[in-house]
Write a protein that holds these residues in place. Structure first.
Motif, PDB file in Angstrom:
ATOM      1  N   PRO A  44       0.810  -1.228   0.000  1.00  0.00           N
ATOM      2  CA  PRO A  44       0.000   0.000   0.000  1.00  0.00           C
ATOM      3  C   PRO A  44       0.840   1.273   0.000  1.00  0.00           C
ATOM      4  O   PRO A  44       0.508   2.258  -0.669  1.00  0.00           O
ATOM      5  CB  PRO A  44      -0.830  -0.110   1.280  1.00  0.00           C
ATOM      6  N   ARG A  45       1.963   1.268   0.708  1.00  0.00           N
ATOM      7  CA  ARG A  45       2.822   2.454   0.750  1.00  0.00           C
ATOM      8  C   ARG A  45       3.461   2.711  -0.614  1.00  0.00           C
ATOM      9  O   ARG A  45       3.552   3.841  -1.068  1.00  0.00           O
ATOM     10  CB  ARG A  45       3.889   2.278   1.824  1.00  0.00           C
ATOM     11  N   VAL A  46       3.917   1.657  -1.280  1.00  0.00           N
ATOM     12  CA  VAL A  46       4.525   1.805  -2.601  1.00  0.00           C
ATOM     13  C   VAL A  46       3.480   2.272  -3.611  1.00  0.00           C
ATOM     14  O   VAL A  46       3.732   3.175  -4.411  1.00  0.00           O
ATOM     15  CB  VAL A  46       5.209   0.502  -3.067  1.00  0.00           C
ATOM     16  N   ALA A  47       2.297   1.678  -3.552  1.00  0.00           N
ATOM     17  CA  ALA A  47       1.222   2.078  -4.469  1.00  0.00           C
ATOM     18  C   ALA A  47       0.895   3.560  -4.284  1.00  0.00           C
ATOM     19  O   ALA A  47       0.761   4.301  -5.269  1.00  0.00           O
ATOM     20  CB  ALA A  47      -0.015   1.217  -4.240  1.00  0.00           C
ATOM     21  N   ALA A  48       0.791   4.006  -3.052  1.00  0.00           N
ATOM     22  CA  ALA A  48       0.496   5.413  -2.781  1.00  0.00           C
ATOM     23  C   ALA A  48       1.610   6.317  -3.307  1.00  0.00           C
ATOM     24  O   ALA A  48       1.339   7.384  -3.886  1.00  0.00           O
ATOM     25  CB  ALA A  48       0.290   5.632  -1.282  1.00  0.00           C
ATOM     26  N   ALA A  49       2.857   5.907  -3.139  1.00  0.00           N
ATOM     27  CA  ALA A  49       3.983   6.706  -3.627  1.00  0.00           C
ATOM     28  C   ALA A  49       3.962   6.841  -5.145  1.00  0.00           C
ATOM     29  O   ALA A  49       4.430   7.841  -5.697  1.00  0.00           O
ATOM     30  CB  ALA A  49       5.306   6.088  -3.170  1.00  0.00           C
ATOM     31  N   LEU A  50       3.410   5.840  -5.824  1.00  0.00           N
ATOM     32  CA  LEU A  50       3.329   5.860  -7.288  1.00  0.00           C
ATOM     33  C   LEU A  50       1.976   6.377  -7.779  1.00  0.00           C
ATOM     34  O   LEU A  50       1.707   6.345  -8.984  1.00  0.00           O
ATOM     35  CB  LEU A  50       3.586   4.453  -7.839  1.00  0.00           C
ATOM     36  N   PHE A  51       1.143   6.843  -6.838  1.00  0.00           N
ATOM     37  CA  PHE A  51      -0.178   7.386  -7.165  1.00  0.00           C
ATOM     38  C   PHE A  51      -1.052   6.363  -7.893  1.00  0.00           C
ATOM     39  O   PHE A  51      -1.727   6.680  -8.867  1.00  0.00           O
ATOM     40  CB  PHE A  51      -0.056   8.683  -7.976  1.00  0.00           C
ATOM     41  N   LEU A  52      -0.996   5.123  -7.412  1.00  0.00           N
ATOM     42  CA  LEU A  52      -1.794   4.045  -7.983  1.00  0.00           C
ATOM     43  C   LEU A  52      -2.541   3.346  -6.860  1.00  0.00           C
ATOM     44  O   LEU A  52      -2.106   3.364  -5.702  1.00  0.00           O
ATOM     45  CB  LEU A  52      -0.893   3.013  -8.675  1.00  0.00           C
ATOM     46  N   SER A  53      -3.638   2.693  -7.201  1.00  0.00           N
ATOM     47  CA  SER A  53      -4.300   1.842  -6.211  1.00  0.00           C
ATOM     48  C   SER A  53      -3.489   0.551  -6.102  1.00  0.00           C
ATOM     49  O   SER A  53      -2.716   0.205  -7.007  1.00  0.00           O
ATOM     50  CB  SER A  53      -5.730   1.528  -6.643  1.00  0.00           C
ATOM     51  N   VAL A  54      -3.671  -0.163  -5.015  1.00  0.00           N
ATOM     52  CA  VAL A  54      -2.973  -1.433  -4.825  1.00  0.00           C
ATOM     53  C   VAL A  54      -3.313  -2.384  -5.967  1.00  0.00           C
ATOM     54  O   VAL A  54      -2.440  -3.050  -6.530  1.00  0.00           O
ATOM     55  CB  VAL A  54      -3.324  -2.044  -3.444  1.00  0.00           C
ATOM     56  N   ARG A  55      -4.580  -2.437  -6.313  1.00  0.00           N
ATOM     57  CA  ARG A  55      -5.029  -3.348  -7.374  1.00  0.00           C
ATOM     58  C   ARG A  55      -4.414  -2.976  -8.725  1.00  0.00           C
ATOM     59  O   ARG A  55      -3.966  -3.850  -9.471  1.00  0.00           O
ATOM     60  CB  ARG A  55      -6.566  -3.337  -7.450  1.00  0.00           C
ATOM     61  N   LEU A  57      -1.613  -1.305  -9.271  1.00  0.00           N
ATOM     62  CA  LEU A  57      -0.181  -1.617  -9.224  1.00  0.00           C
ATOM     63  C   LEU A  57       0.041  -3.113  -9.429  1.00  0.00           C
ATOM     64  O   LEU A  57       0.889  -3.512 -10.233  1.00  0.00           O
ATOM     65  CB  LEU A  57       0.424  -1.166  -7.896  1.00  0.00           C
ATOM     66  N   SER A  58      -0.717  -3.926  -8.746  1.00  0.00           N
ATOM     67  CA  SER A  58      -0.581  -5.385  -8.894  1.00  0.00           C
ATOM     68  C   SER A  58      -0.862  -5.818 -10.328  1.00  0.00           C
ATOM     69  O   SER A  58      -0.139  -6.658 -10.888  1.00  0.00           O
ATOM     70  CB  SER A  58      -1.528  -6.109  -7.942  1.00  0.00           C
ATOM     71  N   ARG A  59      -1.885  -5.250 -10.934  1.00  0.00           N
ATOM     72  CA  ARG A  59      -2.242  -5.596 -12.312  1.00  0.00           C
ATOM     73  C   ARG A  59      -1.133  -5.196 -13.281  1.00  0.00           C
ATOM     74  O   ARG A  59      -0.775  -5.955 -14.177  1.00  0.00           O
ATOM     75  CB  ARG A  59      -3.563  -4.898 -12.667  1.00  0.00           C
ATOM     76  N   ARG A  60      -0.555  -4.015 -13.090  1.00  0.00           N
ATOM     77  CA  ARG A  60       0.516  -3.559 -13.994  1.00  0.00           C
ATOM     78  C   ARG A  60       1.782  -4.390 -13.824  1.00  0.00           C
ATOM     79  O   ARG A  60       2.464  -4.688 -14.801  1.00  0.00           O
ATOM     80  CB  ARG A  60       0.789  -2.078 -13.777  1.00  0.00           C
ATOM     81  N   LEU A  61       2.097  -4.756 -12.601  1.00  0.00           N
ATOM     82  CA  LEU A  61       3.259  -5.617 -12.393  1.00  0.00           C
ATOM     83  C   LEU A  61       3.027  -6.975 -13.043  1.00  0.00           C
ATOM     84  O   LEU A  61       3.934  -7.533 -13.674  1.00  0.00           O
ATOM     85  CB  LEU A  61       3.549  -5.782 -10.897  1.00  0.00           C
ATOM     86  N   ASN A  62       1.832  -7.501 -12.904  1.00  0.00           N
ATOM     87  CA  ASN A  62       1.487  -8.773 -13.532  1.00  0.00           C
ATOM     88  C   ASN A  62       1.634  -8.680 -15.050  1.00  0.00           C
ATOM     89  O   ASN A  62       2.149  -9.611 -15.687  1.00  0.00           O
ATOM     90  CB  ASN A  62       0.062  -9.180 -13.144  1.00  0.00           C
ATOM     91  N   ALA A  63       1.232  -7.563 -15.622  1.00  0.00           N
ATOM     92  CA  ALA A  63       1.363  -7.370 -17.072  1.00  0.00           C
ATOM     93  C   ALA A  63       2.833  -7.341 -17.496  1.00  0.00           C
ATOM     94  O   ALA A  63       3.164  -7.684 -18.632  1.00  0.00           O
ATOM     95  CB  ALA A  63       0.670  -6.074 -17.498  1.00  0.00           C
ATOM     96  N   GLU A  64       3.713  -6.943 -16.585  1.00  0.00           N
ATOM     97  CA  GLU A  64       5.150  -6.931 -16.868  1.00  0.00           C
ATOM     98  C   GLU A  64       5.810  -8.261 -16.519  1.00  0.00           C
ATOM     99  O   GLU A  64       7.026  -8.409 -16.613  1.00  0.00           O
ATOM    100  CB  GLU A  64       5.834  -5.789 -16.106  1.00  0.00           C
ATOM    101  N   GLY A  65       5.021  -9.217 -16.059  1.00  0.00           N
ATOM    102  CA  GLY A  65       5.560 -10.544 -15.775  1.00  0.00           C
ATOM    103  C   GLY A  65       6.204 -10.689 -14.419  1.00  0.00           C
ATOM    104  O   GLY A  65       7.049 -11.567 -14.210  1.00  0.00           O
ATOM    105  N   THR A  66       5.823  -9.840 -13.471  1.00  0.00           N
ATOM    106  CA  THR A  66       6.391  -9.942 -12.131  1.00  0.00           C
ATOM    107  C   THR A  66       5.305  -9.659 -11.103  1.00  0.00           C
ATOM    108  O   THR A  66       4.142  -9.494 -11.443  1.00  0.00           O
ATOM    109  CB  THR A  66       7.601  -8.997 -11.962  1.00  0.00           C
TER     110      THR A  66
END
Length: 142
Positions: A44-55, A57-66
């Motif tokens: 949650p802290r990383v997502a907030a720092a990147l101005f993204l929701s947790v969900r 951020l997780s979806r974008r990381l998944n799209a990048e294969g991680t």
């Protein structure tokens, strides 16, 4: 009606950084994870720092294969090798610094990452089992 060319380039310039962030979210997450050497932030802290929701951020990381978990493991592995090789911190201190509740959990993770426990890694001078140092390889006769 189209916008003047000068305005178009300004619009594209404004959009460029957002597109770059979207293209390499894993890199941005890694930057956040290593920002404070004394602690590793949670999702949650990383997502907030990147101005993204947790969900998101997780979806974008998944799209990048991680995943966030994989990136945290990678940062913990790297940081643990550095701390074991270059400091006199105890295994318990390193485990706490990396966010482990118990040193036993850190020791298991370290063994999974490197094939040996932290104390063996430290006693080898920061070398992993089966890997000669670069200096030893350079001076070894062929």
């Amino acid at each position: 009606m189209s916008a003047p060319a000068g305005n178009m380039s300004a619009v594209h310039r404004d959009r460029l950084p957002r597109k770059m962030i979207r293209a390499d979210v894993a890199g941005a997450v890694r930057d956040e994870l290593v920002r404070d050497p004394a602690a590793i932030p949670d999702l949650p802290r990383v997502a907030a720092a990147l101005f993204l929701s947790v969900r998101t951020l997780s979806r974008r990381l998944n799209a990048e294969g991680t995943s966030f978990r994989a990136l945290v493991d990678d940062v913990r592995r790297s940081r643990s090798e550095h701390l074991l090789g270059r400091t006199r911190m105890t295994t318990e201190q390193i485990a706490a610094r990396l966010g482990y509740a118990e040193s036993a959990s850190f020791i298991r993770a370290f063994r999974r990452w490197n094939g040996c426990p932290p104390q063996e890694f430290r006693s080898r001078g920061g070398q992993l089992p089966g890997r000669a140092s670069a200096l030893a390889r350079a001076v070894r006769p062929r």
